[in-house]
Scaffold this motif. Structure first.
Motif, short mmCIF file in Angstrom:
data_model
loop_
_atom_site.label_atom_id
_atom_site.label_comp_id
_atom_site.label_asym_id
_atom_site.label_seq_id
_atom_site.Cartn_x
_atom_site.Cartn_y
_atom_site.Cartn_z
N GLY A 37 0.71 -1.17 0.18
CA GLY A 37 0.08 -0.04 0.05
C GLY A 37 0.88 1.33 0.07
O GLY A 37 0.47 2.42 -0.13
N LYS A 38 2.14 1.30 -0.02
CA LYS A 38 2.92 2.35 0.12
C LYS A 38 3.83 2.64 -1.28
O LYS A 38 4.38 1.58 -1.62
CB LYS A 38 4.31 2.20 1.21
CG LYS A 38 4.82 3.60 1.27
CD LYS A 38 5.83 3.62 2.66
CE LYS A 38 6.31 4.91 2.76
NZ LYS A 38 7.22 4.85 4.09
N LEU A 39 3.44 3.65 -1.87
CA LEU A 39 3.92 4.00 -3.23
C LEU A 39 5.24 4.76 -3.02
O LEU A 39 5.55 5.53 -2.39
CB LEU A 39 3.04 4.77 -4.01
CG LEU A 39 3.47 5.07 -5.56
CD1 LEU A 39 3.29 3.74 -6.39
CD2 LEU A 39 2.51 6.28 -6.05
N TYR A 40 6.36 3.90 -3.71
CA TYR A 40 7.91 4.51 -3.99
C TYR A 40 7.95 5.12 -5.29
O TYR A 40 8.12 3.98 -6.19
CB TYR A 40 8.78 3.54 -3.48
CG TYR A 40 8.61 3.18 -2.00
CD1 TYR A 40 9.27 3.63 -0.80
CD2 TYR A 40 7.81 2.04 -1.66
CE1 TYR A 40 9.15 3.34 0.23
CE2 TYR A 40 7.62 1.59 -0.38
CZ TYR A 40 8.51 2.17 0.71
OH TYR A 40 8.27 1.92 2.04
N LEU A 41 8.01 6.28 -5.39
CA LEU A 41 8.03 7.02 -7.10
C LEU A 41 9.44 6.76 -7.29
O LEU A 41 9.57 6.62 -8.72
CB LEU A 41 7.61 8.33 -6.84
CG LEU A 41 6.28 8.83 -6.59
CD1 LEU A 41 6.20 10.15 -6.18
CD2 LEU A 41 5.32 8.08 -7.32
N ARG A 42 10.38 6.82 -6.87
CA ARG A 42 11.85 6.62 -7.10
C ARG A 42 12.60 5.70 -6.07
O ARG A 42 13.30 5.98 -5.21
CB ARG A 42 12.55 7.88 -7.31
CG ARG A 42 14.18 7.79 -7.82
CD ARG A 42 13.97 7.50 -9.48
NE ARG A 42 15.00 7.54 -9.91
CZ ARG A 42 16.00 7.97 -10.29
NH1 ARG A 42 15.83 9.42 -9.91
NH2 ARG A 42 17.41 7.52 -11.09
N PRO A 43 12.23 4.38 -6.28
CA PRO A 43 13.08 3.28 -5.43
C PRO A 43 14.43 3.35 -5.51
O PRO A 43 15.21 3.48 -6.49
CB PRO A 43 12.52 2.08 -5.78
CG PRO A 43 11.83 2.38 -7.50
CD PRO A 43 11.80 3.74 -7.53
#
Length: 210
Positions: A37-43
């Motif tokens: 459920g957590k979005l990482y735009l630039r992993p």
């Protein structure tokens, strides 16, 4: 291999996979990851390494569809991301794309995602030469390979979604078509499915009168 996966898992057109006229279809910034459920735009590299570790919790590769001939300004599907599930399998598209990101730790967000070599983004001619070579390596004859194009990935995805029982609206959204009419053009029933309909018809009782 990542381009093949993107073709048959997302139905992307060839023009969405390559760079032309100074523009990049898919860029580094087109890709994010969704973990519980957590979005990482630039992993980060550390996050990618952890996610690619066998046995890790479920996560998804999130792709923002680039502009296309059906959506040149990205206003139809640009806000509707594609979610590709990660599986620890060699041909898994999320796994392949994540490894592409690992190989380019210094890449800027605006750089193309798919490159033939450092600083050399995919082009139409490069992909056109690559596909027949892949098909022949898979056991096809040269004559058979000529029957396929990168657009075959869209046809495959449509047929696979129909075979899996998806609705017309779902297929239209997943393959990103402006009209459901395209499904009638691209879909082809599996032989076994077609035959099952004929066999079911033979067993039916028909008592209608005109």
């Amino acid at each position: 291999r990542a381009s093949k996966g993107l073709s048959h898992d997302t139905g992307m057109r060839k023009s969405e996979l390559v760079s032309a006229l100074g523009t990049h279809a898919l860029t580094i910034s087109s890709v994010a990851v969704l973990v519980e459920g957590k979005l990482y735009l630039r992993p980060t590299q550390a996050q990618l390494a952890e996610l690619l570790h066998p046995g890790h919790k479920t996560w998804y590769l999130v792709i923002t569809p680039p502009p296309s001939k059906a959506d040149p300004f990205g206003i139809v599907w640009g806000s509707l991301p594609i979610y590709l599930p990660y599986q620890d399998k060699p041909g898994n598209t999320a796994r392949l794309v994540a490894r592409c990101l690992q190989l380019r730790p210094e890449a800027r967000p605006e750089e193309p995602l798919l490159c033939a070599a450092p600083g050399k983004p995919f082009t139409h001619s490069f992909l056109d030469s690559l596909l027949p070579a892949w098909l022949r390596a898979a056991g096809m004859s040269g004559l058979q390979a000529k029957l396929y194009s990168w657009h075959s990935g869209r046809a495959f995805l449509c047929c696979a979604l129909v075979a899996s029982g998806r609705t017309t609206a779902e297929i239209q959204a997943l393959v990103r078509w402006q009209s459901a009419d395209s499904i009638r053009v691209y879909n082809a029933l599996n032989p076994a499915t077609y035959a099952s309909h004929i066999l079911a018809a033979r067993r039916a009782t028909v008592a209608g009168i005109r």
